[in-house]
Scaffold this active site. Structure first.
Site, PDB file in Angstrom:
ATOM      1  N   GLY A 129       0.792  -1.230   0.000  1.00 46.09           N
ATOM      2  CA  GLY A 129       0.000   0.000   0.000  1.00 46.09           C
ATOM      3  C   GLY A 129       0.819   1.271   0.000  1.00 46.09           C
ATOM      4  O   GLY A 129       1.385   1.658   1.028  1.00 46.09           O
ATOM      5  N   LEU A 130       0.858   1.901  -1.160  1.00 43.73           N
ATOM      6  CA  LEU A 130       1.508   3.210  -1.290  1.00 43.73           C
ATOM      7  C   LEU A 130       0.454   4.267  -1.638  1.00 43.73           C
ATOM      8  O   LEU A 130       0.372   5.323  -1.022  1.00 43.73           O
ATOM      9  CB  LEU A 130       2.586   3.148  -2.390  1.00 43.73           C
ATOM     10  CG  LEU A 130       3.334   4.442  -2.693  1.00 43.73           C
ATOM     11  CD1 LEU A 130       4.270   4.817  -1.540  1.00 43.73           C
ATOM     12  CD2 LEU A 130       4.167   4.314  -3.983  1.00 43.73           C
ATOM     13  N   THR A 131      -0.388   3.952  -2.634  1.00 43.81           N
ATOM     14  CA  THR A 131      -1.346   4.919  -3.179  1.00 43.81           C
ATOM     15  C   THR A 131      -2.439   5.284  -2.161  1.00 43.81           C
ATOM     16  O   THR A 131      -2.883   4.446  -1.386  1.00 43.81           O
ATOM     17  CB  THR A 131      -2.014   4.323  -4.438  1.00 43.81           C
ATOM     18  OG1 THR A 131      -0.981   3.932  -5.340  1.00 43.81           O
ATOM     19  CG2 THR A 131      -2.946   5.298  -5.113  1.00 43.81           C
ATOM     20  N   ASN A 134      -5.953  10.740  -2.416  1.00 42.87           N
ATOM     21  CA  ASN A 134      -5.524  12.052  -2.925  1.00 42.87           C
ATOM     22  C   ASN A 134      -4.089  12.099  -3.424  1.00 42.87           C
ATOM     23  O   ASN A 134      -3.618  13.137  -3.862  1.00 42.87           O
ATOM     24  CB  ASN A 134      -5.709  13.121  -1.836  1.00 42.87           C
ATOM     25  CG  ASN A 134      -7.171  13.337  -1.534  1.00 42.87           C
ATOM     26  OD1 ASN A 134      -8.005  13.359  -2.449  1.00 42.87           O
ATOM     27  ND2 ASN A 134      -7.515  13.438  -0.264  1.00 42.87           N
ATOM     28  N   GLU A 368       1.439   1.144 -11.111  1.00 45.44           N
ATOM     29  CA  GLU A 368       2.877   1.271 -10.806  1.00 45.44           C
ATOM     30  C   GLU A 368       3.522   2.430 -11.573  1.00 45.44           C
ATOM     31  O   GLU A 368       4.659   2.341 -12.032  1.00 45.44           O
ATOM     32  CB  GLU A 368       3.609  -0.055 -11.053  1.00 45.44           C
ATOM     33  CG  GLU A 368       3.106  -1.131 -10.100  1.00 45.44           C
ATOM     34  CD  GLU A 368       4.015  -2.318  -9.955  1.00 45.44           C
ATOM     35  OE1 GLU A 368       5.233  -2.154 -10.072  1.00 45.44           O
ATOM     36  OE2 GLU A 368       3.473  -3.402  -9.718  1.00 45.44           O
ATOM     37  N   THR A 370       2.003   5.877 -14.056  1.00 47.77           N
ATOM     38  CA  THR A 370       1.389   6.053 -15.379  1.00 47.77           C
ATOM     39  C   THR A 370       2.477   6.238 -16.448  1.00 47.77           C
ATOM     40  O   THR A 370       3.646   6.465 -16.126  1.00 47.77           O
ATOM     41  CB  THR A 370       0.499   7.309 -15.374  1.00 47.77           C
ATOM     42  OG1 THR A 370       1.346   8.434 -15.084  1.00 47.77           O
ATOM     43  CG2 THR A 370      -0.608   7.226 -14.324  1.00 47.77           C
TER      44      THR A 370
HETATM   45  C1  LIG Z   1      -6.186  -2.044 -10.800  1.00 52.67           C
HETATM   46  C2  LIG Z   1      -5.231  -1.197 -10.006  1.00 52.67           C
HETATM   47  C3  LIG Z   1      -4.349  -1.816  -9.115  1.00 52.67           C
HETATM   48  C4  LIG Z   1      -3.471  -1.036  -8.334  1.00 52.67           C
HETATM   49  N1  LIG Z   1      -2.676  -1.663  -7.392  1.00 52.67           N
HETATM   50  C5  LIG Z   1      -1.956  -0.882  -6.525  1.00 52.67           C
HETATM   51  C6  LIG Z   1      -1.269  -1.495  -5.435  1.00 52.67           C
HETATM   52  O1  LIG Z   1      -1.276  -2.718  -5.245  1.00 52.67           O
HETATM   53  N2  LIG Z   1      -0.605  -0.672  -4.556  1.00 52.67           N
HETATM   54  C7  LIG Z   1      -0.564   0.688  -4.720  1.00 52.67           C
HETATM   55  O2  LIG Z   1       0.053   1.356  -3.898  1.00 52.67           O
HETATM   56  N3  LIG Z   1      -1.210   1.284  -5.762  1.00 52.67           N
HETATM   57  C8  LIG Z   1      -1.906   0.533  -6.659  1.00 52.67           C
HETATM   58  N4  LIG Z   1      -2.592   1.137  -7.704  1.00 52.67           N
HETATM   59  C9  LIG Z   1      -2.543   2.591  -7.847  1.00 52.67           C
HETATM   60  C10 LIG Z   1      -1.782   3.074  -9.063  1.00 52.67           C
HETATM   61  O3  LIG Z   1      -0.397   2.878  -8.890  1.00 52.67           O
HETATM   62  C11 LIG Z   1      -2.167   4.544  -9.290  1.00 52.67           C
HETATM   63  O4  LIG Z   1      -3.511   4.536  -9.762  1.00 52.67           O
HETATM   64  C12 LIG Z   1      -1.272   5.251 -10.264  1.00 52.67           C
HETATM   65  O5  LIG Z   1       0.008   5.421  -9.710  1.00 52.67           O
HETATM   66  C13 LIG Z   1      -1.820   6.624 -10.683  1.00 52.67           C
HETATM   67  O6  LIG Z   1      -2.232   7.369  -9.580  1.00 52.67           O
HETATM   68  P1  LIG Z   1      -3.707   8.069  -9.603  1.00 52.67           P
HETATM   69  O7  LIG Z   1      -4.649   7.003  -9.968  1.00 52.67           O
HETATM   70  O8  LIG Z   1      -3.896   8.757  -8.315  1.00 52.67           O
HETATM   71  O9  LIG Z   1      -3.628   9.110 -10.779  1.00 52.67           O
HETATM   72  P2  LIG Z   1      -3.096  10.628 -10.690  1.00 52.67           P
HETATM   73  O10 LIG Z   1      -1.758  10.636 -10.049  1.00 52.67           O
HETATM   74  O11 LIG Z   1      -4.154  11.474 -10.107  1.00 52.67           O
HETATM   75  O12 LIG Z   1      -2.927  10.970 -12.215  1.00 52.67           O
HETATM   76  C14 LIG Z   1      -4.003  11.406 -13.055  1.00 52.67           C
HETATM   77  C15 LIG Z   1      -3.422  11.789 -14.408  1.00 52.67           C
HETATM   78  O13 LIG Z   1      -2.497  12.882 -14.250  1.00 52.67           O
HETATM   79  C16 LIG Z   1      -1.240  12.524 -14.798  1.00 52.67           C
HETATM   80  N5  LIG Z   1      -0.159  13.153 -14.021  1.00 52.67           N
HETATM   81  C17 LIG Z   1       0.003  13.159 -12.676  1.00 52.67           C
HETATM   82  N6  LIG Z   1       1.132  13.810 -12.353  1.00 52.67           N
HETATM   83  C18 LIG Z   1       1.694  14.234 -13.511  1.00 52.67           C
HETATM   84  C19 LIG Z   1       2.878  14.963 -13.863  1.00 52.67           C
HETATM   85  N7  LIG Z   1       3.738  15.390 -12.918  1.00 52.67           N
HETATM   86  N8  LIG Z   1       3.131  15.200 -15.172  1.00 52.67           N
HETATM   87  C20 LIG Z   1       2.296  14.753 -16.127  1.00 52.67           C
HETATM   88  N9  LIG Z   1       1.164  14.064 -15.872  1.00 52.67           N
HETATM   89  C21 LIG Z   1       0.867  13.800 -14.584  1.00 52.67           C
HETATM   90  C22 LIG Z   1      -1.184  11.004 -14.695  1.00 52.67           C
HETATM   91  O14 LIG Z   1      -0.227  10.464 -15.606  1.00 52.67           O
HETATM   92  C23 LIG Z   1      -2.609  10.636 -15.049  1.00 52.67           C
HETATM   93  O15 LIG Z   1      -2.781  10.666 -16.440  1.00 52.67           O
HETATM   94  C24 LIG Z   1      -3.448   0.377  -8.504  1.00 52.67           C
HETATM   95  C25 LIG Z   1      -4.303   0.981  -9.425  1.00 52.67           C
HETATM   96  C26 LIG Z   1      -5.194   0.219 -10.160  1.00 52.67           C
HETATM   97  C27 LIG Z   1      -6.152   0.918 -11.092  1.00 52.67           C
END
Ligand SMILES: Cc1cc2nc3c(=O)[nH]c(=O)nc-3n(C[C@H](O)[C@H](O)[C@H](O)COP(=O)(O)OP(=O)(O)OC[C@H]3O[C@@H](n4cnc5c(N)ncnc54)[C@H](O)[C@@H]3O)c2cc1C
Length: 384
Positions: A129-131, A134, A368, A370
């Site tokens: 759990g990292l995410t 917000n 992991e 985007t």
């Molecule tokens: C099915 C699934 C399984 C997952 N499993 C895990 C898990 O086991 N453990 C865990 O910790 N997390 C997990 N995650 C979380 C995942 O790693 C995050 O969803 C991902 O890192 C993106 O974060 P966010 O969804 O908050 O998007 P945001 O960070 O809000 O991003 C939204 C958009 O903005 C863009 N963006 C953000 N910052 C910038 C920047 N500086 N420059 C340009 N573009 C930017 C992003 O690329 C994206 O297009 C999982 C997610 C899913 C959907």
């Protein structure tokens, strides 16, 4: 390939793993995967069975009950599983390279002895759990806190989108122990299911990867004794970046598996489907698509196995794993899209495999880190 420095002939172990997974998958995954997908069932018994085959502790040394293999074998295993069902590949990746690998890389001997045999045997499922709701890409601004209280820490906050957030028996959780935004202000803890104050929240209803469980983990005054800490206080975020370097190779492998599965399905279908009294593969419009798909897959494979090979040799792989993850995941999306197109109307219905590859592939450009975040990592290294 002519350059021997990038020759990745398959080892005997890789060939053995591929064959074992193909046979296992035919029997244990393929017949049930559409039902799991439709009903969003996380098939936990399947993971116990994969544990018996050594797939739940592929990178774990034998002394802790693992298979003691390297990244080439790990990539091969993920690729083969994901060719059949990406959601099983995603869960395998999260268990092996996030939770288990974080404990293996940074746990004390006591922690490793306690948790690795359970995780490597598949008796226990791991979460990481990292995410948070917000803070996704901007994980360093996390709000979950671990407040020191004597020799214990008290965790408060919510992690979301966590693979196995509900069914996981044990989780590695990263929480704030210092200032917001300080990369040395976060610490990793191992938290067992059933610890008072630790509960699972909402299970997400997803577009794809539906057999892989994704759920919230909620901490309310959850008391964790300090021996459950991984490494030292303040090292959690830096550890996570290192864990993600390896984890991104696994998402590249997952992407490669989905892309290869979609390509093989499209190739077969294009030879069988006749229109205008000819197989559709004889139309240049279709054969050029197949050529594009095959070329992108080969390029993604080279990037992925190169990153895996470097990781095996103990080299820094931030840039290479970001490149592999970025390219392979975008390839999975584009190949799955072409696969649906080649299947035509049948690509859009659930009796054929194309639509599932299409839905599953999209996660690979998000989880992991985007594609945009991978480009930030790559650009930083290119501009250095
Ligand atoms: C099915 C699934 C399984 C997952 N499993 C895990 C898990 O086991 N453990 C865990 O910790 N997390 C997990 N995650 C979380 C995942 O790693 C995050 O969803 C991902 O890192 C993106 O974060 P966010 O969804 O908050 O998007 P945001 O960070 O809000 O991003 C939204 C958009 O903005 C863009 N963006 C953000 N910052 C910038 C920047 N500086 N420059 C340009 N573009 C930017 C992003 O690329 C994206 O297009 C999982 C997610 C899913 C959907």
């Amino acid at each position: 390939m002519t350059d021997s420095s990038i020759e990745f002939g398959e080892t005997e172990n890789q060939l053995m793993i591929s064959e074992m997974i193909r046979n296992f998958g035919k029997r244990e995954i393929a017949p049930y995967m559409m039902e799991w997908d439709e009903k969003q069932i996380f098939p936990i018994d399947l993971f116990h069975k994969m544990g018996e085959l050594g797939l739940m502790g592929l990178l774990v040394p034998e002394q802790y009950g693992g298979s003691g293999m390297g990244y080439l074998e790990y990539v091969t295993a993920l690729l083969e599983v994901s060719k059949i069902d990406g959601s099983i590949g995603l869960s395998l990746a999260a268990h092996n390279s996030l939770c288990t690998n974080h404990i293996l890389s940074f746990g004390s001997e006591e922690i490793k002895d306690r948790y690795l045999p359970m995780l490597a045997s598949g008796k226990w499922i791991g979460a990481w759990g990292l995410t948070e709701p917000n803070t996704g890409s901007d994980a360093a601004n996390m709000q979950t806190v671990a407040r020191k209280d004597g020799t214990d820490y008290i965790l408060n906050g919510t992690k979301n989108f966590i693979t196995h957030g509900k069914s996981g028996h044990v989780a590695v959780v990263i929480a704030r122990t210092g200032q917001k935004g300080d990369s040395h202000g976060m610490t990793a803890f191992v938290v067992e299911k059933g610890t008072p104050g630790f509960t699972a929240g909402k299970k997400e209803n997803k577009l794809g990867m539906r057999a892989s469980e994704t759920a919230e983990m909620i901490f309310q005054d959850c008391r964790i004794p300090s021996p459950q800490m991984l490494g030292e206080e303040g090292e959690g975020f830096i550890q996570s970046l290192k864990v993600l370097d390896g984890g991104r190779i696994s998402i590249a492998a997952l992407s490669l598996g989905i892309a290869t599965g979609a390509f093989e399905a499209a190739l077969k279908y294009s030879k069988e489907r006749h229109q205008f009294d000819r197989p559709i593969s004889s139309f240049q419009g279709i054969s050029f698509k197949l050529a594009d798909m095959a070329t992108k897959i080969e390029a993604a494979k080279l990037l992925t196995f190169r990153a895996a090979d470097m990781k095996n040799r103990g080299l820094a792989v931030s840039r290479e794993s970001a490149m592999a993850k970025f390219y392979a995941s975008e390839t999975a999306v584009s190949v799955a899209n072409d696969c649906v197109q080649i299947f035509g109307g049948y690509g859009y219905i659930k009796d054929f495999p194309a639509e599932k590859y299409y839905r599953d592939a999209k996660l690979c450009t998000i989880g992991e880190g985007t594609s945009e975040i991978q480009k930030i990592v790559i650009a930083r290294s290119v501009l250095k």
